[in-house]
Design a protein around this motif. Structure first.
Motif, PDB file in Angstrom:
ATOM      1  N   LEU A  29       0.822  -1.211   0.000  1.00  0.00           N
ATOM      2  CA  LEU A  29       0.000   0.000   0.000  1.00  0.00           C
ATOM      3  C   LEU A  29       0.859   1.265   0.000  1.00  0.00           C
ATOM      4  O   LEU A  29       0.497   2.250  -0.621  1.00  0.00           O
ATOM      5  CB  LEU A  29      -0.941   0.005   1.206  1.00  0.00           C
ATOM      6  N   LEU A  32       2.045   1.922  -3.510  1.00  0.00           N
ATOM      7  CA  LEU A  32       1.028   2.177  -4.521  1.00  0.00           C
ATOM      8  C   LEU A  32       0.604   3.643  -4.551  1.00  0.00           C
ATOM      9  O   LEU A  32      -0.290   4.004  -5.274  1.00  0.00           O
ATOM     10  CB  LEU A  32      -0.212   1.327  -4.230  1.00  0.00           C
ATOM     11  N   SER A 277     -13.852  -0.697  12.266  1.00  0.00           N
ATOM     12  CA  SER A 277     -14.227  -0.038  11.018  1.00  0.00           C
ATOM     13  C   SER A 277     -15.244   1.073  11.264  1.00  0.00           C
ATOM     14  O   SER A 277     -15.069   2.207  10.800  1.00  0.00           O
ATOM     15  CB  SER A 277     -14.819  -1.060  10.046  1.00  0.00           C
ATOM     16  N   LYS A 284     -15.780  10.536  13.105  1.00  0.00           N
ATOM     17  CA  LYS A 284     -16.032  11.709  12.278  1.00  0.00           C
ATOM     18  C   LYS A 284     -17.316  12.404  12.720  1.00  0.00           C
ATOM     19  O   LYS A 284     -17.352  13.623  12.882  1.00  0.00           O
ATOM     20  CB  LYS A 284     -16.126  11.311  10.802  1.00  0.00           C
ATOM     21  N   LEU A 299      -6.249  11.846   5.446  1.00  0.00           N
ATOM     22  CA  LEU A 299      -6.761  11.594   4.093  1.00  0.00           C
ATOM     23  C   LEU A 299      -7.055  12.894   3.373  1.00  0.00           C
ATOM     24  O   LEU A 299      -6.696  13.075   2.210  1.00  0.00           O
ATOM     25  CB  LEU A 299      -8.058  10.787   4.181  1.00  0.00           C
ATOM     26  N   GLN A 308      -1.370   5.259   5.954  1.00  0.00           N
ATOM     27  CA  GLN A 308      -0.884   3.888   5.921  1.00  0.00           C
ATOM     28  C   GLN A 308      -0.446   3.439   7.310  1.00  0.00           C
ATOM     29  O   GLN A 308      -0.616   2.277   7.668  1.00  0.00           O
ATOM     30  CB  GLN A 308       0.257   3.712   4.914  1.00  0.00           C
ATOM     31  N   VAL A 311      -3.570   2.344   8.981  1.00  0.00           N
ATOM     32  CA  VAL A 311      -4.040   1.031   8.520  1.00  0.00           C
ATOM     33  C   VAL A 311      -3.223  -0.087   9.178  1.00  0.00           C
ATOM     34  O   VAL A 311      -3.773  -1.064   9.692  1.00  0.00           O
ATOM     35  CB  VAL A 311      -3.961   0.928   6.975  1.00  0.00           C
TER      36      VAL A 311
ATOM     37  N   PHE B 126     -13.239  -2.745   6.449  1.00  0.00           N
ATOM     38  CA  PHE B 126     -13.483  -1.389   5.973  1.00  0.00           C
ATOM     39  C   PHE B 126     -12.188  -0.567   5.977  1.00  0.00           C
ATOM     40  O   PHE B 126     -11.934   0.232   5.071  1.00  0.00           O
ATOM     41  CB  PHE B 126     -14.543  -0.702   6.840  1.00  0.00           C
ATOM     42  N   VAL B 127     -11.360  -0.808   6.990  1.00  0.00           N
ATOM     43  CA  VAL B 127     -10.099  -0.068   7.081  1.00  0.00           C
ATOM     44  C   VAL B 127      -9.167  -0.470   5.935  1.00  0.00           C
ATOM     45  O   VAL B 127      -8.492   0.375   5.335  1.00  0.00           O
ATOM     46  CB  VAL B 127      -9.434  -0.312   8.449  1.00  0.00           C
ATOM     47  N   MET B 130     -10.354   1.290   2.970  1.00  0.00           N
ATOM     48  CA  MET B 130      -9.910   2.684   3.074  1.00  0.00           C
ATOM     49  C   MET B 130      -8.477   2.836   2.592  1.00  0.00           C
ATOM     50  O   MET B 130      -8.157   3.723   1.793  1.00  0.00           O
ATOM     51  CB  MET B 130      -9.949   3.067   4.558  1.00  0.00           C
ATOM     52  N   GLY B 131      -7.607   1.945   3.098  1.00  0.00           N
ATOM     53  CA  GLY B 131      -6.191   2.000   2.728  1.00  0.00           C
ATOM     54  C   GLY B 131      -6.000   1.791   1.232  1.00  0.00           C
ATOM     55  O   GLY B 131      -5.179   2.466   0.605  1.00  0.00           O
ATOM     56  N   ILE B 132      -6.789   0.872   0.648  1.00  0.00           N
ATOM     57  CA  ILE B 132      -6.654   0.599  -0.783  1.00  0.00           C
ATOM     58  C   ILE B 132      -7.074   1.818  -1.599  1.00  0.00           C
ATOM     59  O   ILE B 132      -6.363   2.241  -2.514  1.00  0.00           O
ATOM     60  CB  ILE B 132      -7.493  -0.634  -1.184  1.00  0.00           C
ATOM     61  N   ALA B 134      -7.156   4.890  -0.615  1.00  0.00           N
ATOM     62  CA  ALA B 134      -6.191   5.969  -0.390  1.00  0.00           C
ATOM     63  C   ALA B 134      -4.945   5.747  -1.234  1.00  0.00           C
ATOM     64  O   ALA B 134      -4.361   6.692  -1.765  1.00  0.00           O
ATOM     65  CB  ALA B 134      -5.821   6.049   1.091  1.00  0.00           C
ATOM     66  N   ALA B 135      -4.527   4.485  -1.386  1.00  0.00           N
ATOM     67  CA  ALA B 135      -3.298   4.204  -2.127  1.00  0.00           C
ATOM     68  C   ALA B 135      -3.533   4.261  -3.632  1.00  0.00           C
ATOM     69  O   ALA B 135      -2.686   4.763  -4.374  1.00  0.00           O
ATOM     70  CB  ALA B 135      -2.748   2.836  -1.731  1.00  0.00           C
ATOM     71  N   LEU B 136      -4.667   3.739  -4.102  1.00  0.00           N
ATOM     72  CA  LEU B 136      -4.912   3.694  -5.550  1.00  0.00           C
ATOM     73  C   LEU B 136      -5.382   5.032  -6.085  1.00  0.00           C
ATOM     74  O   LEU B 136      -5.285   5.300  -7.275  1.00  0.00           O
ATOM     75  CB  LEU B 136      -5.968   2.637  -5.880  1.00  0.00           C
ATOM     76  N   GLY B 137      -5.924   5.863  -5.205  1.00  0.00           N
ATOM     77  CA  GLY B 137      -6.461   7.139  -5.661  1.00  0.00           C
ATOM     78  C   GLY B 137      -7.970   7.116  -5.536  1.00  0.00           C
ATOM     79  O   GLY B 137      -8.611   6.076  -5.649  1.00  0.00           O
ATOM     80  N   ILE B 219     -16.903   9.257   4.309  1.00  0.00           N
ATOM     81  CA  ILE B 219     -15.684   9.835   4.880  1.00  0.00           C
ATOM     82  C   ILE B 219     -14.886  10.597   3.831  1.00  0.00           C
ATOM     83  O   ILE B 219     -13.783  11.063   4.099  1.00  0.00           O
ATOM     84  CB  ILE B 219     -14.787   8.780   5.559  1.00  0.00           C
ATOM     85  N   GLY B 220     -15.430  10.740   2.620  1.00  0.00           N
ATOM     86  CA  GLY B 220     -14.792  11.616   1.636  1.00  0.00           C
ATOM     87  C   GLY B 220     -13.873  10.913   0.675  1.00  0.00           C
ATOM     88  O   GLY B 220     -13.033  11.553   0.038  1.00  0.00           O
ATOM     89  N   LEU B 221     -13.999   9.571   0.567  1.00  0.00           N
ATOM     90  CA  LEU B 221     -13.158   8.844  -0.384  1.00  0.00           C
ATOM     91  C   LEU B 221     -14.003   8.460  -1.582  1.00  0.00           C
ATOM     92  O   LEU B 221     -15.152   8.062  -1.440  1.00  0.00           O
ATOM     93  CB  LEU B 221     -12.608   7.575   0.260  1.00  0.00           C
TER      94      LEU B 221
END
Lengths: 340, 280
Positions: A29, A32, A277, A284, A299, A308, A311, B126-127, B130-132, B134-137, B219-221
């Motif tokens: 991650l 990426l 999760s 928020k 984020l 990261q 995570v 879910f986390v 989220m990480g995926i 965030a990393a992929l865009g 959450i804005g992703l």
């Protein structure tokens, strides 16, 4: 004690491959990141030299396995990089915010168990009766509620309409003076400082987010408790015990419940995944200053090291929780302990 | 077909499942015909009509820039369904291939697949999603991919268990002796037997996939405003909850809950029907 110890060791060994997988995924991650990480870390107007320097520092010019080894070395030393937004090491940010998240999650888990287990038992004991319908409604309905929506509904109801709850803005009222930090758990710290008004304020701020979060766990817990109790109550040993004319409460709450607790314990581990999760969105909604809202701020600021780090930290926490439950399971269940 | 009969029989006995199936059918029709049914435009803003409470002309009220919330919910139905269905279909395909290979061949393929599954399941799902993202865009495709990845374990496990259980069955042995190669046996003889359980799994995870995608948007992703999507609409309404404009967040939230609840009920009902058929 020896069998318990060996159980612990075997159980730890069983979780090891998954833990290695977690580190591999976390590494993947970080690689990426959209675009070139060096360009990203170099800041707003990078010079070619600065980028080249960063590539060397970040080891991006090295083969992948070298990068991975250095990543693992950093992890072992507790180095998750530096947050761009706060300027602090990510580990430091996370550990200072972790108690708030833990306090909320543990409160929610306790609440969920206090509601789900009695409800599941009642549903199983009175199968097909009204309480069983309530039980099934809760176990299906709670699963369909998104945590953010439950949270907002509770705020609307108890803050705006009824005025019973404080504004959903953190752990204490804005003017309150926080107790000296010892454990990081606001409630425990306030109690230790014998500051009863702050304690009441902290509890008042905790109730709504904890209830909203508990809703995420109640569904599966109720369902599993009911199912397990139904199975145990119709098993031979309970029928035999009935024949011996044991008091009804002893039968249900001592003999049956103890056996039904095993599947519930397994589910608790799984349900923590839901809780951790849902925690992100609940933090928020309630501006709760835990690691979830930290990750969300990161984020928004495209602060990827922090995201990261979050995570990885959360995955590690989840693996640790599961190991603890494995061990508990091994201690409760005689069959596992004896290696059967 | 035995399965069709079991379903027809099941639907006759179980009015609740029938009702939820009908409701979901109606939602799908709305998703397809949405733009034709809508009276207003989902993007047209009108400052003079901002934050109006529900009325006859705007049954769900208007949001902070005067857009009709009902229309936006209608348009969002299509997007939310599309995300959930695509994610679940991708997860089903990948999970089926992994589960089939692991269940049929065993050995190192099985161990590798199980390790992959255990690794994904070692994250709070879910986390990880989220990480995926965030990393992929942040984009709709990446929301779909992330949701699909965290759903793969459930399908792989289901298919693996189904295939493993029948690997040595008589009809498989017969197919093998008749000269079918391993892949032919797997694809034409073994895999079809796993389809009923897969269908149940799909309905059960669809609701969860939808919650997952909506939470990511919340959450804005992923999907960005002003695109109508239930999670974003609730997020936009969140700040108005504490000032009393409840309708901005409430109606899209209810739409999401209703659809997810129906999917869960339908999944439970289907599972009971298929289990009843297998017991017979």
């Amino acid at each position: 004690m020896a069998p318990v110890f060996s159980t612990i060791v075997t159980r730890l060994a069983l979780r090891l491959p998954a833990l290695i997988g977690v580190v591999l995924v976390s590494f993947a991650l970080t690689r990426l990141l959209p675009g070139d990480p060096a360009v990203y870390f170099a800041g707003a107007a990078p010079t070619p030299e600065a980028i080249a320097d960063l590539r060397r520092v970040l080891l991006l010019d090295q083969p992948l396995y070298v990068q991975f080894l250095s990543y693992v070395r950093d992890l072992v030393h507790g180095n998750l990089g530096r947050s761009l937004a706060t300027g602090q090491p990510v580990v430091q940010d996370l550990s200072s915010r972790l108690p708030a998240t833990l306090e909320l999650t543990l409160a929610a888990m306790t609440l969920a168990l206090l509601i789900a287990v009695p409800l599941g038992i009642a549903g199983a004991r009175h199968k097909g009766r009204p309480v069983d319908h309530v039980c099934r409604l809760v176990s299906t309905g709670a699963l369909a509620l998104p945590a953010f929506f439950t949270g907002l509904l509770l705020v609307f109801l108890f803050y705006y309409l009824l005025g019973l709850a404080p504004a959903p803005l953190g752990r204490l009222a804005p003017m309150a003076f926080p107790p000296p930090e010892r454990t990081g758990f606001m409630i425990v710290d306030a109690a230790l400082a014998r500051d009863w008004s702050v304690l009441a304020d902290a509890v008042a701020h905790l109730v709504l987010p904890a209830v909203a979060l508990a809703m995420a766990a109640i569904g599966p817990l109720t369902r599993v408790t009911r199912g397990a109790m139904l199975g145990v109550l119709s098993s031979d040993f309970i029928r035999a015990a009935r024949g011996y004319d044991l008091p009804r409460w002893k039968l249900v709450y001592v003999y049956a419940l103890r056996n039904a607790m095993l599947p519930v314990l397994t589910t608790i581990g799984f349900v923590f995944s839901f809780l951790i999760s849902a925690n992100v969105v609940i933090e928020k909604v309630f501006s709760w200053p835990g690691i979830g809202s930290y990750a969300l701020e990161a984020l928004v600021a495209s602060d990827y090291a922090a995201v990261q780090g979050f995570v990885l930290a959360v995955a590690t926490l989840y693996v640790l929780i599961n190991i603890a439950i494995d061990i508990l399971y091994g201690i409760v269940d005689v069959r596992v302990r004896l290696g059967g | 077909m035995a399965i069709a009969e079991a379903l027809r029989d099941g639907f006759r006995r179980d009015p609740l499942t029938t009702a939820t199936a009908a409701f979901l059918g109606a939602v799908c029709v709305m998703a397809v015909l949405g733009p034709m049914l809508a009276v207003h435009d989902p993007y047209t803003t009108d400052a003079a009509r901002s934050l109006r409470p529900p009325s006859w002309s705007t049954p769900c009220g208007t949001d902070q820039v005067g857009r009709d919330i009902c229309t936006r919910i209608l348009y969002a139905t299509r997007l939310d369904l599309f995300i959930a269905v695509s994610a679940v279909v991708i997860a089903m395909l990948v999970g089926s291939v992994l589960g089939s290979l692991a269940g049929y061949f065993g050995g190192w393929i099985d161990r590798l697949t199980m390790w992959l599954i255990d690794t994904i399941m070692a994250f709070p799902l879910f986390v990880l999603a989220m990480g995926i993202v965030a990393a992929l865009g942040s984009s709709m495709e990446n929301i779909i991919y992330a949701t699909a990845i965290v759903n793969v374990p459930f399908y792989a496990r289901t298919v693996r268990a189904e295939i493993n259980q029948r690997r040595e069955a008589g009809f498989v042995e017969a197919a093998r002796i008749a000269g079918n190669g391993p892949f032919r046996v797997l694809i034409y003889h073994l895999f079809p037997t796993a389809i009923p359980q897969l269908a149940v799994q799909m309905t059960l995870t669809m609701g969860w996939a939808m919650l997952n995608a909506a939470s990511l948007s919340f959450i804005g992703l992923g999907i960005r405003p002003p695109t109508p999507e239930w999670g974003i609409m609730v997020a936009e309404g969140a700040s108005f909850i504490i000032t009393g404009e409840w309708w901005v967040a409430l109606f899209p939230g209810i739409a999401l809950v209703l659809v997810v609840l129906s999917l869960n009920l339908l999944g439970d009902g289907l599972r009971d029907m298929i289990d009843a058929r297998e017991r017979r």
